[in-house]
Design a protein around this motif. Structure first.
Motif, PDB file in Angstrom:
ATOM      1  N   ILE A   1       0.877  -1.167   0.000  1.00  0.00           N
ATOM      2  CA  ILE A   1       0.000   0.000   0.000  1.00  0.00           C
ATOM      3  C   ILE A   1       0.918   1.222   0.000  1.00  0.00           C
ATOM      4  O   ILE A   1       1.965   1.217   0.650  1.00  0.00           O
ATOM      5  N   VAL A   2       0.534   2.240  -0.759  1.00  0.00           N
ATOM      6  CA  VAL A   2       1.411   3.393  -0.997  1.00  0.00           C
ATOM      7  C   VAL A   2       0.699   4.649  -0.497  1.00  0.00           C
ATOM      8  O   VAL A   2       0.027   5.340  -1.273  1.00  0.00           O
ATOM      9  N   PRO A   3       0.817   4.977   0.796  1.00  0.00           N
ATOM     10  CA  PRO A   3       0.040   6.081   1.363  1.00  0.00           C
ATOM     11  C   PRO A   3       0.743   7.426   1.391  1.00  0.00           C
ATOM     12  O   PRO A   3       0.101   8.435   1.715  1.00  0.00           O
TER      13      PRO A   3
ATOM     14  N   GLN B   1       8.398  11.464  11.551  1.00  0.00           N
ATOM     15  CA  GLN B   1       7.792  12.412  12.478  1.00  0.00           C
ATOM     16  C   GLN B   1       6.845  11.663  13.424  1.00  0.00           C
ATOM     17  O   GLN B   1       6.193  10.694  13.035  1.00  0.00           O
ATOM     18  N   ASP B   2       6.762  12.118  14.657  1.00  0.00           N
ATOM     19  CA  ASP B   2       5.992  11.384  15.662  1.00  0.00           C
ATOM     20  C   ASP B   2       4.524  11.214  15.285  1.00  0.00           C
ATOM     21  O   ASP B   2       3.873  10.256  15.715  1.00  0.00           O
ATOM     22  N   GLY B   3       4.007  12.106  14.464  1.00  0.00           N
ATOM     23  CA  GLY B   3       2.593  12.028  14.095  1.00  0.00           C
ATOM     24  C   GLY B   3       2.199  10.787  13.323  1.00  0.00           C
ATOM     25  O   GLY B   3       1.005  10.454  13.255  1.00  0.00           O
ATOM     26  N   VAL B   4       3.158  10.077  12.738  1.00  0.00           N
ATOM     27  CA  VAL B   4       2.786   8.874  11.980  1.00  0.00           C
ATOM     28  C   VAL B   4       2.206   7.801  12.888  1.00  0.00           C
ATOM     29  O   VAL B   4       1.408   6.965  12.433  1.00  0.00           O
ATOM     30  N   HIS B   5       2.557   7.821  14.148  1.00  0.00           N
ATOM     31  CA  HIS B   5       2.158   6.710  15.011  1.00  0.00           C
ATOM     32  C   HIS B   5       0.659   6.683  15.274  1.00  0.00           C
ATOM     33  O   HIS B   5       0.058   5.607  15.388  1.00  0.00           O
ATOM     34  N   GLU B   6       0.035   7.832  15.345  1.00  0.00           N
ATOM     35  CA  GLU B   6      -1.417   7.855  15.540  1.00  0.00           C
ATOM     36  C   GLU B   6      -2.133   7.288  14.316  1.00  0.00           C
ATOM     37  O   GLU B   6      -3.175   6.621  14.440  1.00  0.00           O
ATOM     38  N   ILE B   7      -1.583   7.536  13.137  1.00  0.00           N
ATOM     39  CA  ILE B   7      -2.161   6.953  11.922  1.00  0.00           C
ATOM     40  C   ILE B   7      -2.163   5.436  12.020  1.00  0.00           C
ATOM     41  O   ILE B   7      -3.172   4.764  11.749  1.00  0.00           O
ATOM     42  N   TYR B   8      -1.036   4.865  12.439  1.00  0.00           N
ATOM     43  CA  TYR B   8      -0.926   3.411  12.449  1.00  0.00           C
ATOM     44  C   TYR B   8      -1.689   2.771  13.601  1.00  0.00           C
ATOM     45  O   TYR B   8      -2.092   1.605  13.504  1.00  0.00           O
ATOM     46  N   ARG B   9      -1.939   3.520  14.652  1.00  0.00           N
ATOM     47  CA  ARG B   9      -2.828   2.995  15.695  1.00  0.00           C
ATOM     48  C   ARG B   9      -4.238   2.800  15.132  1.00  0.00           C
ATOM     49  O   ARG B   9      -4.912   1.814  15.422  1.00  0.00           O
ATOM     50  N   GLY B  10      -4.648   3.752  14.300  1.00  0.00           N
ATOM     51  CA  GLY B  10      -5.956   3.610  13.658  1.00  0.00           C
ATOM     52  C   GLY B  10      -5.982   2.443  12.688  1.00  0.00           C
ATOM     53  O   GLY B  10      -6.987   1.714  12.599  1.00  0.00           O
ATOM     54  N   TRP B  11      -4.918   2.262  11.945  1.00  0.00           N
ATOM     55  CA  TRP B  11      -4.859   1.136  11.013  1.00  0.00           C
ATOM     56  C   TRP B  11      -4.872  -0.199  11.762  1.00  0.00           C
ATOM     57  O   TRP B  11      -5.498  -1.162  11.321  1.00  0.00           O
TER      58      TRP B  11
ATOM     59  N   PHE C   1      -7.836   6.138   3.005  1.00  0.00           N
ATOM     60  CA  PHE C   1      -6.978   4.970   3.205  1.00  0.00           C
ATOM     61  C   PHE C   1      -7.596   3.947   4.149  1.00  0.00           C
ATOM     62  O   PHE C   1      -7.349   2.743   3.998  1.00  0.00           O
ATOM     63  N   ARG C   2      -8.408   4.376   5.065  1.00  0.00           N
ATOM     64  CA  ARG C   2      -9.159   3.395   5.854  1.00  0.00           C
ATOM     65  C   ARG C   2     -10.064   2.577   4.948  1.00  0.00           C
ATOM     66  O   ARG C   2     -10.190   1.354   5.092  1.00  0.00           O
ATOM     67  N   SER C   3     -10.655   3.240   3.969  1.00  0.00           N
ATOM     68  CA  SER C   3     -11.522   2.550   3.018  1.00  0.00           C
ATOM     69  C   SER C   3     -10.728   1.600   2.120  1.00  0.00           C
ATOM     70  O   SER C   3     -11.159   0.478   1.838  1.00  0.00           O
ATOM     71  N   VAL C   4      -9.553   2.040   1.680  1.00  0.00           N
ATOM     72  CA  VAL C   4      -8.709   1.188   0.829  1.00  0.00           C
ATOM     73  C   VAL C   4      -8.271  -0.064   1.596  1.00  0.00           C
ATOM     74  O   VAL C   4      -8.280  -1.181   1.050  1.00  0.00           O
ATOM     75  N   LEU C   5      -7.887   0.106   2.852  1.00  0.00           N
ATOM     76  CA  LEU C   5      -7.512  -1.056   3.665  1.00  0.00           C
ATOM     77  C   LEU C   5      -8.648  -2.065   3.709  1.00  0.00           C
ATOM     78  O   LEU C   5      -8.438  -3.269   3.500  1.00  0.00           O
ATOM     79  N   ARG C   6      -9.842  -1.594   3.980  1.00  0.00           N
ATOM     80  CA  ARG C   6     -10.986  -2.505   4.090  1.00  0.00           C
ATOM     81  C   ARG C   6     -11.294  -3.176   2.752  1.00  0.00           C
ATOM     82  O   ARG C   6     -11.689  -4.351   2.717  1.00  0.00           O
ATOM     83  N   PHE C   7     -11.117  -2.464   1.661  1.00  0.00           N
ATOM     84  CA  PHE C   7     -11.385  -3.034   0.340  1.00  0.00           C
ATOM     85  C   PHE C   7     -10.547  -4.298   0.124  1.00  0.00           C
ATOM     86  O   PHE C   7     -11.070  -5.349  -0.281  1.00  0.00           O
ATOM     87  N   TRP C   8      -9.249  -4.202   0.404  1.00  0.00           N
ATOM     88  CA  TRP C   8      -8.371  -5.353   0.154  1.00  0.00           C
ATOM     89  C   TRP C   8      -8.491  -6.403   1.244  1.00  0.00           C
ATOM     90  O   TRP C   8      -8.374  -7.615   0.973  1.00  0.00           O
ATOM     91  N   LEU C   9      -8.757  -6.007   2.484  1.00  0.00           N
ATOM     92  CA  LEU C   9      -8.998  -6.990   3.532  1.00  0.00           C
ATOM     93  C   LEU C   9     -10.255  -7.794   3.237  1.00  0.00           C
ATOM     94  O   LEU C   9     -10.301  -9.009   3.448  1.00  0.00           O
ATOM     95  N   ASP C  10     -11.284  -7.133   2.721  1.00  0.00           N
ATOM     96  CA  ASP C  10     -12.511  -7.836   2.347  1.00  0.00           C
ATOM     97  C   ASP C  10     -12.257  -8.823   1.208  1.00  0.00           C
ATOM     98  O   ASP C  10     -12.915  -9.869   1.117  1.00  0.00           O
ATOM     99  N   LEU C  11     -11.300  -8.518   0.342  1.00  0.00           N
ATOM    100  CA  LEU C  11     -10.956  -9.435  -0.737  1.00  0.00           C
ATOM    101  C   LEU C  11     -10.209 -10.655  -0.212  1.00  0.00           C
ATOM    102  O   LEU C  11     -10.128 -11.677  -0.898  1.00  0.00           O
ATOM    103  N   GLY C  12      -9.660 -10.553   0.996  1.00  0.00           N
ATOM    104  CA  GLY C  12      -9.021 -11.715   1.611  1.00  0.00           C
ATOM    105  C   GLY C  12      -7.531 -11.624   1.809  1.00  0.00           C
ATOM    106  O   GLY C  12      -6.903 -12.594   2.260  1.00  0.00           O
ATOM    107  N   ILE C  13      -6.927 -10.471   1.492  1.00  0.00           N
ATOM    108  CA  ILE C  13      -5.474 -10.394   1.663  1.00  0.00           C
ATOM    109  C   ILE C  13      -5.141 -10.443   3.161  1.00  0.00           C
ATOM    110  O   ILE C  13      -5.951 -10.086   4.017  1.00  0.00           O
ATOM    111  N   ASP C  14      -3.917 -10.862   3.456  1.00  0.00           N
ATOM    112  CA  ASP C  14      -3.516 -11.133   4.832  1.00  0.00           C
ATOM    113  C   ASP C  14      -2.700 -10.022   5.471  1.00  0.00           C
ATOM    114  O   ASP C  14      -2.334 -10.120   6.640  1.00  0.00           O
TER     115      ASP C  14
END
Length: 578
Positions: free
Chosen positions: A118-120, A259-269, A208-221
């Protein structure tokens, strides 16, 4: 050469069982597929998803746990698919969304998991959002999703700050407004065709939350997150204040990376991943100043793994390797994450060529070097890597001992940084040449048509390196990998873990022990010197990257302890059962 020194029981069902393993990612061997160069299903010279699907049984039999696919999304291909125009579509050059679904289903049926890129950090300049931003002009809501800024100078003719692109030149490109006048500038840490998203905007998060769900719904691991350290930029986009060129593999603190702000993004992911069954994972491509900074991405509520670039960039030196191994295990253990180990990928010169060049040649090497030396060290490095606790990443073709192709003609090169002054070296095409499967002439079974096309030319010398040529040859690199991966899965002391017990060894030699259930322990000895070395023989040899260890009579060595000893050849690794 001699590799598999003792017989081990076959576990044909092991891979199928792997799909049900809990915490599978803590010890997984993950194989990177670069779709352009793995297998061409339709004969057009470009690898594709049906081609990959047809070769999945090979990966199952090789003994890996998961397949990681570099981008196959709809893209103008300005940077080999890392410029994404549509995150929910497959580029026609690689197939269709149905082909992607077929690949995932086929992999799962074989006991293989599938991880996708994924290329965010950035998208393509042909992404609908960016085209809208250009159409609607300065001050429009569409531009707030990216980093648009007015230029400096009397007429805005200078870039907004002094940041430089990884691919060379300014990290800013000036737009032409809808009325034809010069306009604002936009940020691109990579090519101008790859505008950076502004992650301060809520639309970017939601997309990107939507993109994650799209591919997770397709079955990727799981996902490998490209430029995971780059999403958040320092407030105000401050100047660096010097002219040091930004490097993809650099570790200097920069206002656009880590930058420290990336960590909150990945907590959401992580919360999204945890909603799905089957232990879906995320892996960070995060170039950070230190291993300890990389570990911050792997706290229990963030990502699962991060690539160990400190290990990849360490030279063939016993002291340096031991230091980076200890630091890696300590840093990852502190956050409860597995260490990862990697020697090659699509951005760096293959380790069979790096290790055949002089120290200091870097990660993008322009010379072929000493092929025999490079391969000997690469095989030993592989056994060292696979013996360490945690998860290992393999790059397609390394199991064949492929070297980098360092003599590609300039006219066939496609690495965008090759065409931009003062950028990174731009020689990544050398590790991206399609791999050989069979036959005596190009494309060596890469495509279905004998003598058919290949998007990058393959060397004439590769006939002897093909899968077919190496299969069944006990001295081949491919059979060494197969043996190592089988033993790694079977031996109770290998795979997941956080510790190694270092053993005494001569200068230039690494030796360590790992404890297994039922008293079945394991040891690894690596001679990193250019000469044979006599060492303690801690047990029964299982596997060697080169010549088998030669027993030494203790009585033949004055003053030596009367314990089993063996001579290990130069640049050779030995696995032992204790």
């Amino acid at each position: 050469m001699s590799q598999h020194l003792t017989d081990a029981p076959s576990t044909a069902a092991a891979t199928d069982a792997a799909a049900g393993r809990r915490d599978w990612w803590r010890e997984a061997v993950i194989y990177q597929v670069y779709p352009r160069s793995f297998a061409d299903g339709n004969g057009d010279g470009m690898g594709d998803l049906p081609g990959i699907t047809s070769r999945l049984p090979y990966l199952r039999d090789l003994g890996v746990d998961a397949v990681w696919l570099s981008p196959f999304y709809a893209s103008p291909q300005a940077d080999a698919g890392y410029d994404v125009a549509d995150y929910r579509a497959v580029d026609p050059m690689f197939g269709t969304l149905t082909d992607a679904d077929d690949l995932v289903r086929a992999a799962h049926a074989l006991g293989l998991r599938v991880i996708v890129d994924i290329v965010p950090n950035h998208c393509s300049d042909q992404h609908e959002w960016f085209k809208q931003a250009l159409r609607e002009g300065a001050g429009s809501p569409a531009r707030a999703r990216f980093h648009f800024r007015p230029g400096k100078g009397a007429h805005g003719e200078l870039p907004p700050n002094d940041w430089e692109s990884i691919f060379g030149g300014p990290a800013w490109t000036r737009t032409t407004e809808p009325d034809g006048t010069p306009g604002e500038w936009y940020l691109h840490l990579f090519a101008p065709e790859q505008p950076d998203f502004d992650w301060d905007h809520p639309d970017v998060h939601e997309e990107f939350r939507s993109v994650l769900r799209f591919w997770l719904d397709l079955g990727i691991d799981g996902f490998r997150i490209d430029v995971a350290h780059g999403l958040v930029k320092a407030e105000g986009l401050p100047d660096i204040g010097h002219s040091e060129q930004l490097a993809l593999l650099g570790t200097s603190p920069m206002p656009y990376f880590d930058q420290d702000g990336v960590h909150e993004i990945y907590r959401g992911w992580r919360r999204i991943l945890d909603e799905y069954d089957g232990e879906r994972i995320a892996v960070a491509e995060a170039w950070t100043p230190t291993i300890e900074r990389a570990a911050l991405y792997l706290r229990p509520d963030e990502l699962h793994q991060a690539f160990n670039f400190a290990y990849l960039t360490t030279w063939w030196d016993a002291v340096e390797l031991r230091t980076v191994i200890d630091r890696s295990l300590h840093a990852m253990g502190a956050v409860g994450a597995p260490a990862t180990w990697v020697l090659s990928n699509h951005d760096v010169t293959r380790h069979a060529t790096r290790f055949g060049n002089p120290r200091g040649a870097g990660t993008q090497v322009r010379e072929a070097g000493d092929r025999a030396l490079g391969l000997r060290r690469a095989r030993a490095a592989t056994l060292l890597m696979l013996a360490l606790p945690g998860s290992a990443y393999l790059y397609q073709g390394e199991e064949l001992g492929l070297p980098d192709v360092t003599d590609l003609p300039d006219e066939v090169r496609q690495d965008p940084s090759f065409f931009r002054a003062a950028g990174q070296d731009g020689f990544r095409d050398g590790c991206r040449v399609p791999i050989p499967w069979s036959g005596s002439t190009a494309p060596y079974g890469f495509g279905p048509v004998p003598g058919g096309p290949s998007w990058l030319p393959q060397p004439d010398s590769w006939a002897g390196l093909s899968v077919a040529a190496q299969t069944g040859d006990p001295d081949s690199t491919l059979e060494m990998y197969r043996s190592a991966l089988r033993l790694r899965r079977e031996h109770p002391a290998l795979g997941a873990g956080t510790e190694v017990e270092w053993l005494g060894a001569p200068e230039g030699v690494l030796a360590f022990r790992r404890r297994g259930e039922g008293g079945r322990d394991f040891a690894c000895t690596v001679n990193l010197t250019g000469d044979p070395v006599v060492v303690a023989a801690p047990g029964r040899p299982l596997l060697s990257s080169g010549a088998a260890p030669v027993p030494v009579d203790p009585a033949a060595e004055p003053g030596a302890e009367r314990t089993p000893r063996a001579a290990i050849a130069a640049d050779t690794a030995i696995w032992w059962a204790i």
